[in-house]
Design a protein around this motif. Structure first.
Motif, mmCIF file in Angstrom:
data_model
loop_
_atom_site.group_PDB
_atom_site.id
_atom_site.type_symbol
_atom_site.label_atom_id
_atom_site.label_comp_id
_atom_site.label_asym_id
_atom_site.label_seq_id
_atom_site.Cartn_x
_atom_site.Cartn_y
_atom_site.Cartn_z
ATOM 1 N N ASN A 132 0.814 -1.210 0.000
ATOM 2 C CA ASN A 132 0.000 0.000 0.000
ATOM 3 C C ASN A 132 0.847 1.259 0.000
ATOM 4 O OD1 ASN A 132 -2.591 -1.132 -0.002
ATOM 5 N ND2 ASN A 132 -2.510 -1.500 2.209
ATOM 6 N N SER A 189 -2.829 -0.364 -5.006
ATOM 7 C CA SER A 189 -2.244 0.613 -4.091
ATOM 8 C C SER A 189 -3.254 1.279 -3.147
ATOM 9 C CB SER A 189 -1.530 1.712 -4.901
ATOM 10 O OG SER A 189 -1.006 2.692 -4.032
ATOM 11 N N GLY A 191 -2.240 3.398 -0.935
ATOM 12 C CA GLY A 191 -1.762 4.771 -0.853
ATOM 13 C C GLY A 191 -2.453 5.673 -1.855
ATOM 14 N N VAL A 192 -2.888 5.104 -2.968
ATOM 15 C CA VAL A 192 -3.616 5.871 -3.980
ATOM 16 C C VAL A 192 -5.118 5.836 -3.700
ATOM 17 C CG1 VAL A 192 -4.216 5.995 -6.433
ATOM 18 C CG2 VAL A 192 -1.864 5.472 -5.746
ATOM 19 N N TRP B 33 5.592 10.891 -1.181
ATOM 20 C CA TRP B 33 4.136 10.878 -1.291
ATOM 21 C C TRP B 33 3.591 12.128 -0.610
ATOM 22 C CZ3 TRP B 33 0.586 6.829 -2.815
ATOM 23 C CH2 TRP B 33 1.166 5.616 -3.191
ATOM 24 N N PRO B 73 -1.962 12.271 -4.828
ATOM 25 C CA PRO B 73 -1.344 11.572 -3.698
ATOM 26 C C PRO B 73 0.120 11.208 -3.935
ATOM 27 C CG PRO B 73 -2.803 10.103 -4.882
ATOM 28 C CD PRO B 73 -3.002 11.457 -5.477
#
Lengths: 311, 298
Positions: A132, A189, A191-192, B33, B73
């Motif tokens: 992730n 992902s 994180g996205v 990020w 992001p």
């Protein structure tokens, strides 16, 4: 001869003419009653039996680490994962990583710790990748079943020479069962897309399962069915000892075999029907090695809405 | 304070983990990020460390702004997302186009609250879910469902923007109120919050630490916290091993004037995530009276 045969038979002959004989997918079923030391030899034998080539390769093991277990068999057992690490190293893999991207929880390493991974796998922190939080890469879906045309997935998974799906054999309250194919959701992902990866729910989970699997051309699957989960899986169900490891290069065929072991008709599973025709899913088109299905089958309890999936 | 004996070691760690491009990755050595960079910058600002590293981080962050005013992001992602609220929390710092960011936040709506979806729920007779979905929160990614983390942090960002006088054509206060009500509608039966689902197929779901802390922080001052909520937050604090989650819980309890239990066995192994460095710093600053999530609001 019936009138129907006048039309059907020529078509059947025409279909057979010039077509290559279908190559059967090979799926192995290995009896494994517990998570004792014998697991290591069995996993090694599985890889040899399937002719898995790992020398010089970057192998990424993708277990199912979904949540803190609290005594339930929700995660792939660390012994199975460690056995895979050792087996691939013995085959000469250049690098073996363990990688996961849970859908609902962000504390991936803490989940791994509570599942016993640090105790079992020495040096885990050096070989573990939280998918992730990994660098995302946008990958086009060549022939999407869903409305998605691309997805951001973890670079570690996408760049693996061999991605090894190591799921837990469990029922699933949205899909019916979660096995080798559904396990690959963890490569998308977080994180996205966030926690949960809701981007995969709106277009239909079954369709997205097929789309995600299509992104990975090099997969080997070993299903931890030693102790699985039945009932309200993948989290709230109960232990179901099935005593098997199910493996193969063809993830669809592996899932179909697991379904039969669990008492589920793969031809009734939405995501398997999308992946392959009923004929292709039939047991006749899978080369079963090791134990037979009838020798190990054990009905997993299904939620009422999934009784229709019974064989 | 767990994990960090004093803030100086935490700040040193944060500086050490900064990437050469000025941003911070989710993990040490990982590509930069927006989320960890935003939280790292907020932590530096909380401790008044606004020198070279801070400006380098802001410069990186400004590079993530998109033409629609939102922030992506990650540099490789071609879509604005929830992280826009972190940029808004940093505004009005130099170069953060707060007006555009607030515009993006105000215009984006979660898919589960669109008219077609509400009509479908009404026709199905799902009155409870309809009542919840009518209240718009914010999603992690466009065209998906609203969840607790993006909703809570965006509520905080809107309040910050409103108090900081960042102009917006829409009624920011009303939208933030709606976001708070959507959080309340997503409270789990045990009184805390998880990712944003109270039940799954009739089975009650349990609260989780990070999201409970975030919801409490967003609701502070607007809602009186009931005893079960305080109890579950403290139970989670006693059991979590995540420095970031513990910090969110402490921030949430502190903002509501509630005592916090001693934390359990916080992970003391090598820190694996930048947020596990940044969040304890943010809590430590709040404990000294500098809560950057609520500074403009207090």
């Amino acid at each position: 001869m019936r009138r129907r045969d006048v039309f059907v038979l020529p078509m059947a002959v025409a279909a057979g003419c010039g077509s290559r004989p279908r190559v059967k997918a090979r799926v192995s079923i290995t009896r494994c009653p517990n998570y004792g030391p014998a697991v290591y030899d069995k996993v090694r034998s599985i890889l040899v039996r399937h002719g898995v080539k790992a020398r010089g390769k970057r192998v990424v093991l993708k277990p199912n680490l979904v949540d803190f277990p609290f005594g339930k068999p929700v995660n792939t057992h660390p012994v199975v994962v460690h056995a895979a690490v050792e087996a691939f190293r013995a085959l000469g893999a250049a690098e073996v990583l363990i990688a996961e991207g849970p859908g609902h929880r962000r504390e991936t390493l803490d989940i791994a710790d509570s599942a016993g991974y640090f105790q079992e796998i020495i040096g885990l922190d050096r070989m573990f990748v939280d998918l992730n939080l990994d660098e995302p890469v946008k990958v086009r879906i060549a022939h999407p079943r869903s409305t998605l045309d691309a997805l951001y997935v973890a670079r570690t998974a996408m760049s693996a020479d061999l991605l090894v799906s190591l799921p837990k054999m469990k029922t699933h309250h949205w899909v019916g069962a979660t096995l080798g194919m559904k396990n690959l959701f963890g490569t998308v992902s977080g994180g996205v897309y966030g926690w949960p990866k809701n981007i995969l729910h709106w277009p239909g989970i079954s369709k997205c399962i097929v789309d995600i699997v299509s992104l990975y051309p090099r997969i080997f699957t070993i299903v931890d069915g030693i102790i699985g989960m039945e009932g309200d899986g993948p989290l709230a169900g109960v232990s179901k000892p099935a005593g098997v490891l199910v493996a193969g290069h063809d993830t669809v065929a592996v899932d179909a075999t697991c379904c039969r072991i669990m008492g589920i008709d793969p031809a009734k599973m939405d995501y398997l029907k999308l992946a392959r025709t009923s004929a292709a899913l039939s047991a006749d088109n899978i080369e079963q090695i090791g134990e037979t299905i009838s020798a190990v089958e054990t009905q997993f309890e299904l939620m009422p809405k999934f009784q229709r999936l019974r064989i | 304070m767990d994990e960090i004996e004093d803030h100086t070691s935490g700040l040193s760690e944060l500086f050490r983990l900064q990437n050469r491009d000025g941003g911070w990755g989710h993990v040490p050595g990982g590509s930069s990020w927006t989320e960890p960079t935003g939280l790292a910058l907020l932590a530096l600002r909380a401790w008044r460390e606004t020198g070279f590293e801070y400006t380098a981080g802001l410069r990186w962050l400004r590079g993530l702004v998109r033409s629609d005013g939102g922030y992506a992001p990650h540099p490789s992602v071609e879509t604005s997302s929830w992280v826009t609220c972190l940029a808004l929390l940093l505004a009005p710092e130099d170069g953060i186009a707060a007006g555009h960011a607030i515009g993006w936040v105000m215009q984006v709506a979660p898919r589960d609250s669109n008219r077609l979806r509400l009509l479908y729920l009404w026709l199905r007779g799902s009155s409870d879910e309809l009542a919840m979905r009518r209240l718009r929160g914010w999603s992690w990614f466009p065209e998906t469902t609203a969840w607790v983390t993006p909703t809570a942090l965006t509520v905080l960002a809107l309040e910050h923007a409103r108090k900081a006088g960042i102009p917006c054509q829409e009624d920011v206060r009303m939208r933030a109120d709606e976001g708070r009500r959507s959080l309340l509608a997503r409270m789990c039966p045990d009184g805390g919050w998880n990712y944003g689902a109270k039940t799954a197929l009739g089975v009650n779901l349990a609260a989780t630490p990070e999201t409970t802390g975030q919801a409490l922080l967003a609701l502070a001052g607007a809602t009186r916290v009931a005893q079960p909520t305080a109890a579950v937050a403290n139970a989670l604090l006693r059991n979590t091993r995540s420095p970031a989650a513990a910090a969110w819980l402490r921030l949430g309890l502190h903002a509501n004037g509630l005592p916090a239990a001693g934390a359990g066995h916080i992970r003391r192994a090598a820190r694996t995530r930048i947020i596990d460095v940044a969040m304890p710093l943010l809590w430590a600053a709040a404990a000294e009276g500098r809560n950057v999530f609520r500074e403009a609001a207090s």
